[in-house]
Motif scaffolding. Sequence first.
Motif, PDB file in Angstrom:
ATOM      1  N   GLY A  63      33.109 -95.331 -14.034  1.00  0.00           N
ATOM      2  CA  GLY A  63      31.900 -95.988 -14.492  1.00  0.00           C
ATOM      3  C   GLY A  63      30.656 -95.566 -13.740  1.00  0.00           C
ATOM      4  N   VAL A  64      30.800 -94.753 -12.688  1.00  0.00           N
ATOM      5  CA  VAL A  64      29.664 -94.228 -11.925  1.00  0.00           C
ATOM      6  C   VAL A  64      29.437 -92.784 -12.349  1.00  0.00           C
ATOM      7  CG1 VAL A  64      28.767 -93.691  -9.632  1.00  0.00           C
ATOM      8  CG2 VAL A  64      30.146 -95.747  -9.978  1.00  0.00           C
ATOM      9  N   PRO A  65      28.264 -92.438 -12.884  1.00  0.00           N
ATOM     10  CA  PRO A  65      28.021 -91.044 -13.299  1.00  0.00           C
ATOM     11  C   PRO A  65      28.028 -90.106 -12.103  1.00  0.00           C
ATOM     12  CG  PRO A  65      26.008 -92.340 -13.419  1.00  0.00           C
ATOM     13  CD  PRO A  65      27.107 -93.311 -13.143  1.00  0.00           C
ATOM     14  N   LEU A  66      28.538 -88.884 -12.323  1.00  0.00           N
ATOM     15  CA  LEU A  66      28.701 -87.911 -11.240  1.00  0.00           C
ATOM     16  C   LEU A  66      27.961 -86.621 -11.554  1.00  0.00           C
ATOM     17  CD1 LEU A  66      32.514 -88.173 -10.348  1.00  0.00           C
ATOM     18  CD2 LEU A  66      30.598 -89.200  -9.134  1.00  0.00           C
ATOM     19  N   VAL A  67      27.441 -86.006 -10.489  1.00  0.00           N
ATOM     20  CA  VAL A  67      26.889 -84.655 -10.534  1.00  0.00           C
ATOM     21  C   VAL A  67      27.487 -83.898  -9.361  1.00  0.00           C
ATOM     22  CG1 VAL A  67      24.821 -83.216 -10.378  1.00  0.00           C
ATOM     23  CG2 VAL A  67      24.736 -85.378 -11.636  1.00  0.00           C
ATOM     24  N   VAL A  68      28.136 -82.771  -9.630  1.00  0.00           N
ATOM     25  CA  VAL A  68      28.738 -81.934  -8.587  1.00  0.00           C
ATOM     26  C   VAL A  68      27.759 -80.819  -8.251  1.00  0.00           C
ATOM     27  CG1 VAL A  68      30.641 -80.384  -7.996  1.00  0.00           C
ATOM     28  CG2 VAL A  68      31.085 -82.473  -9.312  1.00  0.00           C
ATOM     29  N   TYR A 105      37.218 -67.218 -11.299  1.00  0.00           N
ATOM     30  CA  TYR A 105      38.341 -68.146 -11.112  1.00  0.00           C
ATOM     31  C   TYR A 105      37.862 -69.434 -10.450  1.00  0.00           C
ATOM     32  CZ  TYR A 105      42.985 -69.717  -9.557  1.00  0.00           C
ATOM     33  OH  TYR A 105      44.127 -70.433  -9.326  1.00  0.00           O
ATOM     34  N   LEU A 106      36.986 -69.313  -9.438  1.00  0.00           N
ATOM     35  CA  LEU A 106      36.434 -70.495  -8.758  1.00  0.00           C
ATOM     36  C   LEU A 106      35.604 -71.330  -9.720  1.00  0.00           C
ATOM     37  CD1 LEU A 106      35.801 -72.151  -6.201  1.00  0.00           C
ATOM     38  CD2 LEU A 106      33.927 -70.536  -5.754  1.00  0.00           C
ATOM     39  N   GLN A 107      34.745 -70.677 -10.502  1.00  0.00           N
ATOM     40  CA  GLN A 107      33.920 -71.423 -11.453  1.00  0.00           C
ATOM     41  C   GLN A 107      34.779 -72.149 -12.489  1.00  0.00           C
ATOM     42  OE1 GLN A 107      30.851 -70.498 -15.100  1.00  0.00           O
ATOM     43  NE2 GLN A 107      30.805 -69.073 -13.378  1.00  0.00           N
ATOM     44  N   TYR A 108      35.846 -71.513 -12.916  1.00  0.00           N
ATOM     45  CA  TYR A 108      36.725 -72.154 -13.900  1.00  0.00           C
ATOM     46  C   TYR A 108      37.301 -73.462 -13.350  1.00  0.00           C
ATOM     47  CZ  TYR A 108      41.063 -73.067 -16.447  1.00  0.00           C
ATOM     48  OH  TYR A 108      42.082 -73.685 -17.137  1.00  0.00           O
ATOM     49  N   HIS A 109      37.811 -73.412 -12.141  1.00  0.00           N
ATOM     50  CA  HIS A 109      38.425 -74.611 -11.574  1.00  0.00           C
ATOM     51  C   HIS A 109      37.381 -75.680 -11.269  1.00  0.00           C
ATOM     52  CE1 HIS A 109      42.711 -73.638 -11.099  1.00  0.00           C
ATOM     53  NE2 HIS A 109      42.304 -72.385 -11.005  1.00  0.00           N
ATOM     54  N   LEU A 110      36.180 -75.284 -10.875  1.00  0.00           N
ATOM     55  CA  LEU A 110      35.122 -76.271 -10.660  1.00  0.00           C
ATOM     56  C   LEU A 110      34.720 -76.944 -11.970  1.00  0.00           C
ATOM     57  CD1 LEU A 110      32.842 -74.430  -8.073  1.00  0.00           C
ATOM     58  CD2 LEU A 110      34.282 -76.421  -7.655  1.00  0.00           C
ATOM     59  N   ARG A 111      34.634 -76.169 -13.026  1.00  0.00           N
ATOM     60  CA  ARG A 111      34.274 -76.753 -14.324  1.00  0.00           C
ATOM     61  C   ARG A 111      35.378 -77.655 -14.858  1.00  0.00           C
ATOM     62  NH1 ARG A 111      31.918 -71.721 -17.718  1.00  0.00           N
ATOM     63  NH2 ARG A 111      32.167 -73.229 -19.422  1.00  0.00           N
ATOM     64  N   MET A 112      36.627 -77.294 -14.627  1.00  0.00           N
ATOM     65  CA  MET A 112      37.722 -78.175 -15.034  1.00  0.00           C
ATOM     66  C   MET A 112      37.730 -79.465 -14.223  1.00  0.00           C
ATOM     67  SD  MET A 112      39.116 -76.771 -17.598  1.00  0.00           S
ATOM     68  CE  MET A 112      40.537 -77.857 -17.748  1.00  0.00           C
ATOM     69  N   LYS A 160      37.157 -83.276 -15.783  1.00  0.00           N
ATOM     70  CA  LYS A 160      38.056 -84.386 -15.475  1.00  0.00           C
ATOM     71  C   LYS A 160      37.281 -85.661 -15.175  1.00  0.00           C
ATOM     72  CE  LYS A 160      41.459 -85.686 -11.926  1.00  0.00           C
ATOM     73  NZ  LYS A 160      42.179 -85.194 -10.719  1.00  0.00           N
ATOM     74  N   TYR A 161      36.112 -85.536 -14.541  1.00  0.00           N
ATOM     75  CA  TYR A 161      35.296 -86.701 -14.178  1.00  0.00           C
ATOM     76  C   TYR A 161      34.046 -86.850 -15.044  1.00  0.00           C
ATOM     77  CZ  TYR A 161      38.134 -87.228  -9.982  1.00  0.00           C
ATOM     78  OH  TYR A 161      39.182 -87.428  -9.116  1.00  0.00           O
ATOM     79  N   LYS A 206      35.609 -73.729 -23.563  1.00  0.00           N
ATOM     80  CA  LYS A 206      34.529 -72.903 -23.014  1.00  0.00           C
ATOM     81  C   LYS A 206      34.873 -72.430 -21.612  1.00  0.00           C
ATOM     82  CE  LYS A 206      30.726 -75.064 -25.593  1.00  0.00           C
ATOM     83  NZ  LYS A 206      29.461 -75.856 -25.471  1.00  0.00           N
ATOM     84  N   ALA A 207      35.436 -73.302 -20.811  1.00  0.00           N
ATOM     85  CA  ALA A 207      35.788 -72.907 -19.444  1.00  0.00           C
ATOM     86  C   ALA A 207      36.879 -71.842 -19.437  1.00  0.00           C
ATOM     87  CB  ALA A 207      36.229 -74.134 -18.649  1.00  0.00           C
ATOM     88  N   ALA A 208      37.802 -71.903 -20.390  1.00  0.00           N
ATOM     89  CA  ALA A 208      38.899 -70.938 -20.433  1.00  0.00           C
ATOM     90  C   ALA A 208      38.421 -69.528 -20.731  1.00  0.00           C
ATOM     91  CB  ALA A 208      39.930 -71.374 -21.470  1.00  0.00           C
ATOM     92  N   LEU A 209      37.217 -69.374 -21.272  1.00  0.00           N
ATOM     93  CA  LEU A 209      36.690 -68.037 -21.552  1.00  0.00           C
ATOM     94  C   LEU A 209      36.498 -67.222 -20.283  1.00  0.00           C
ATOM     95  CD1 LEU A 209      34.038 -68.872 -24.319  1.00  0.00           C
ATOM     96  CD2 LEU A 209      36.326 -67.919 -24.631  1.00  0.00           C
ATOM     97  N   LEU A 210      36.337 -67.897 -19.146  1.00  0.00           N
ATOM     98  CA  LEU A 210      36.168 -67.173 -17.889  1.00  0.00           C
ATOM     99  C   LEU A 210      37.410 -66.375 -17.521  1.00  0.00           C
ATOM    100  CD1 LEU A 210      34.386 -69.985 -15.843  1.00  0.00           C
ATOM    101  CD2 LEU A 210      33.388 -67.771 -16.433  1.00  0.00           C
TER     102      LEU A 210
END
Length: 514
Positions: free
Chosen positions: A247-252, A277-284, A288-289, A343-347
């Motif tokens: 319920g708390v909005p997040l920005v990474v 590979y790093l960007q993909y996991h960060l976007r996933m 998730k959140y 979209k993330a999987a395109l990386l």
Amino acid sequence: MENGFSDDEDGKQLWSKILEEVQTNAQLKQSGQRCSLLMLGDIGSGKTALVSRLRGGDDNPRRGHGLEYHCLEVSAADTSGAGSVGGVGGVSIEGDTRLGVWVLDGDPRHQNLLRFALPKAAYQHTLAVLVGSAEAPWALLDSLQQWADILNRHVDRLGLDPDEVKEARESLVRQFVDYAEPEVEGVDGAGNATSPVAAPTPPQPLVVDAGHLRRPGAAAANPLHPPADPDKVALPLPDGVFTCNSGVPLVVVITKADLMAGSLERDFDYKEEQFDYLQYHLRMFCLKYGAALVYTSAREDRNCSLLRQYLLHRVYGLPCQQPAYVLERDCVFVPAGWDSPAKAALLLAGGPAAALAQSPYHEVLPKPSGSGAAANLAGAAAATSGQRRGGGVGGGASADEAEQLAEDEQVFLCRLQACLFKAAPAGGGAGAGGGGQRGGAGVPGAGGGPGGASAAAAAMGANDGVLATFFNSLLTKKGPGGQGGPGGGGPSGAETANKQAPAAAAPPSATQQS
């Protein structure tokens, strides 16, 4: 209630309205229901330097301890044409407002201080920012996950009304699925939007109401949790999106992005596929959140103004015309609602990165070992041990500026012992050739004794050759003719010196024999 100024009905309503507004504002100030940012991240992740950039300063900030509080001044300069490069859709603020920013210490032991930064009354008025450093990508996901878990546990302990939590969660989902890409003509080389030229429109004034910005005459609303629109049809979420919703909005925010083209590529030989590979996991992780993702660099002032613009958009509802940008590895911007697993999987869909798709994270981005990586590992080590770093808070601090960890004492002694063992055979041979055999006796077979005794014996063996040569020279020069002198008969001087070398360790005995 009797009106002291007028007895007519309009005067009574006006006076009552003024009293009601004063009472409401007083209650809001006491309850602390004002919009604020909450920054969470490890020690040395660059939180304080990032806040300094968001405030418009470029000085070298000093990190506090425990829980810091800062203010972002929001004025007409932020909103007159805010969110657009071409000045489309201008707004203005009647007066100035301040956005509070809480910065929690990077030591997880200070998480109990969250009760001051995020009390029960501020639940629906707080935007959380998870800060991670690109200086140590091998520890980046673990760091973000740790602080996300700390935030979720704190929210669970607030004792909130289940209906309030449900409403907050549903509002975040609505915002995510209702995201619309801003209308732009294109994107320049730096990733900035180029908006179409439109006819100038008069700015729409906004007033500050309980920490929120609203238009005069309009009902006060919280842009962080806007009410549902009954005319809109709720769209389903893609699989794997918003599986964790507090319920708390997040920005990474990923700080020190300039190191990707610096030490990571130069010192650790990182390739383009590893950054993808790093960007993909960060976007996933962000999917998730339901979080947004922004790469920044406080040192080069990269994407800091964009981050400020997006934060004001989320907190106050100001326009933001910046589209998503994922082409450059060090200036990524992914607003919440734009991304999807497809979209993330395109990386990792093709090229060298495709071979890494199924590889474990810590194998593709391994933790470096060796003395050359000690400075880079300082930030990650401090995050787990609770030790505070002296440098590296400036968003792009290099490895040379970071404090290096001292070598363990036992490791140093073992390394010194190994060096002495290598030098022992040379010392022993010199002692034997010069008339002394203590070098071989001190370090039998160059194997050494147990513990510190072997190290001491090795050191003595290395120096016995010099001592034996010294005492041999005394015996050779001072001995009489029959006992090793230059003109003496019988056994040669070298043989006599060899026989007397063990006793020559004591200088008084050598003098008596001579």
